[in-house]
Enzyme design. Structure first.
Site, PDB file in Angstrom:
ATOM      1  N   SER A 127       0.832  -1.199   0.000  1.00  0.00           N
ATOM      2  CA  SER A 127       0.000   0.000   0.000  1.00  0.00           C
ATOM      3  C   SER A 127       0.872   1.257   0.000  1.00  0.00           C
ATOM      4  CB  SER A 127      -0.966   0.000   1.178  1.00  0.00           C
ATOM      5  OG  SER A 127      -0.275  -0.222   2.378  1.00  0.00           O
ATOM      6  N   ASP A 172       8.797  -3.257  -4.957  1.00  0.00           N
ATOM      7  CA  ASP A 172       7.405  -2.829  -4.804  1.00  0.00           C
ATOM      8  C   ASP A 172       7.077  -1.669  -5.741  1.00  0.00           C
ATOM      9  OD1 ASP A 172       7.570  -4.689  -2.829  1.00  0.00           O
ATOM     10  OD2 ASP A 172       7.473  -3.271  -1.162  1.00  0.00           O
TER      11      ASP A 172
HETATM   12  C1  GLA Z   1       9.358  -5.505   1.145  1.00  0.00           C
HETATM   13  C2  GLA Z   1      10.298  -4.505   0.484  1.00  0.00           C
HETATM   14  C3  GLA Z   1      10.773  -5.024  -0.871  1.00  0.00           C
HETATM   15  C4  GLA Z   1      11.344  -6.445  -0.746  1.00  0.00           C
HETATM   16  C5  GLA Z   1      10.374  -7.345   0.027  1.00  0.00           C
HETATM   17  C6  GLA Z   1      10.973  -8.705   0.317  1.00  0.00           C
HETATM   18  O1  GLA Z   1       8.177  -5.629   0.400  1.00  0.00           O
HETATM   19  O2  GLA Z   1       9.650  -3.263   0.307  1.00  0.00           O
HETATM   20  O3  GLA Z   1      11.723  -4.149  -1.407  1.00  0.00           O
HETATM   21  O4  GLA Z   1      12.607  -6.430  -0.163  1.00  0.00           O
HETATM   22  O5  GLA Z   1       9.995  -6.770   1.261  1.00  0.00           O
HETATM   23  O6  GLA Z   1      11.171  -9.425  -0.851  1.00  0.00           O
END
Ligand code: GLA
Length: 386
Positions: A127, A172
């Site tokens: 989010s 993300d």
């Molecule tokens: C979170 C972080 C990502 C990644 C994941 C694990 O979502 O924001 O950058 O490191 O954890 O894969």
């Protein structure tokens, strides 16, 4: 919520007039966890739920922020935009992005912003990256910046690292920005080379299950794992110089692991290296329609995150164990950072109802928590809605 309703809500708060609407999705990662900040591969996709942003310029010298999800509203003078609002406030996400635009030379005028999101909050479905990219595409449009999406992806990550203070990797923001309907994105996180792979799932569905366990210590544990990976790189580099754990394969690791004197650090590194290999194997498996293999790799991913990386916990493990007991489930794993949040499972379409009923019941019996389930629909990345 309908688009019209959102604009209506906007006008109720800020008054009538023209405004523009933007959408940015959440994401689910199919495989490749804690590999992004290690220069490895990830394989996420964008979801059809996400964050909406209605925005317009105003003739005042303040930026006003509101959200239909949170009570907290605020207005900030143009000269105060680079100051963080109290820790944990959602407004820090758009503010962090605005700071990055300001650094690119954008001179802000007053604005009104209204956010609305339908991503379960704190579920590990990004989010925060969704809000960042919604803000980025909106500012890009409003101030005619002509930034490429990849630039906004990087800018969103910088906002989170530098302003919000979470040391996340790029996965993300990338998934949320570049998402493509009915595709998963294979990304190598050091070179940022990527490819959209059709999500041909045949009779299977991606089912997301939310533990509904708050991710309490997530940020501090996350940063701790990053430090452990840096240590592993340092140890290994004494024997063979590397920049990232993603630079070595499993065969290299077998030869180099004795260079790591700390057992815990060795296991963290082993997860990253083996997980990277699983993504490398999963991409062609999906392309070849070998979903059974894909599912086995997902299972391997969870087990490694549980045993070597130690980021799962009672709730995620219970949800995965119960999922794997259901006929028609070919793979189940935690997704995202871990320590709570969601699992992702590949489930035969004819077993989805049983899955939801049985896993829901058994998980509740084991943990006392009621999970939520979503059959994922894979959508496009952030942009303007006309
Ligand atoms: C979170 C972080 C990502 C990644 C994941 C694990 O979502 O924001 O950058 O490191 O954890 O894969």
């Amino acid at each position: 919520m309908e688009i019209v309703d959102l604009k209506k809500e906007f006008e109720k708060i800020y008054g009538n007039g023209e405004s523009a609407l933007f959408f940015s999705p959440g994401r689910v990662n199919l495989i490749g966890e804690h590999t992004d900040y290690n220069g490895g591969y990830v394989f996420p996709c964008a979801l059809t739920f996400g964050s909406y942003l209605v925005i317009r310029k105003n003739d005042k010298s303040v930026v006003r922020f509101a959200s239909l999800n949170f009570d907290f509203k605020t207005e900030i003078g143009l000269d105060k935009l680079e100051e963080k609002v109290s820790d944990g406030a959602w407004v820090n996400y758009p503010l962090g992005v605005m700071q990055q635009f300001a650094r690119k030379g954008v001179a802000f005028v007053g604005m009104d912003l209204l956010f609305y999101g339908n991503i379960p909050n704190g579920a590990g479905l990004s989010s925060s990256a969704s809000i960042e990219l919604a803000t980025a595409v909106a500012l890009n449009d409003l101030y005619n910046c002509n930034l490429e999406m990849m630039e906004m992806v990087k800018l969103g990550q910088r906002a989170e690292n530098q302003f919000v203070g979470v040391n996340c990797g790029i996965m993300d923001q990338f998934a949320v920005g570049m998402g493509k309907k009915d595709h998963a994105l294979a990304l190598k996180c050091d070179t940022l080379k990527w490819e959209a792979v059709p999500l041909t799932l045949g009779n299977y569905r991606i089912v997301i299950a939310n533990t509904n366990k708050r991710r309490g210590l997530a940020d501090s544990k996350y940063n701790e794992r990053r430090t452990e990976c840096d240590k592993a790189v340092e140890y290994i580099s004494k024997v063979k110089p590397i920049k990232f754990l993603g630079d070595i394969n499993l065969a290299d690791f077998e030869e180099l692991k004795n260079a790591i004197p700390e057992e815990v650090v060795m296991r963290r590194a082993r997860h990253v290296v083996s997980e990277n290999q699983r993504v490398v194997d999963a991409i062609p498996a999906l392309q070849a329609g070998d979903l059974v293999k894909f599912g086995q790799l997902m299972n391997g991913s969870h087990d490694s995150l549980r045993d070597d990386y130690e980021v799962t916990g009672v709730e995620l493990d219970a949800l995965v164990e119960e999922a794997r007991k259901i006929d028609g489930v070919i793979g189940s794993r935690m997704t995202g950072a871990g320590f709570g949040g969601c699992t992702v499972s590949l489930v035969d379409v004819n077993s989805v109802d049983t899955f939801i009923a049985e896993v829901g019941k058994n998980y509740k019996a084991r943990t006392g928590l009621t999970p939520d389930f979503y059959v994922a629909e894979v959508g496009n990345g952030a942009g303007r809605i006309n």
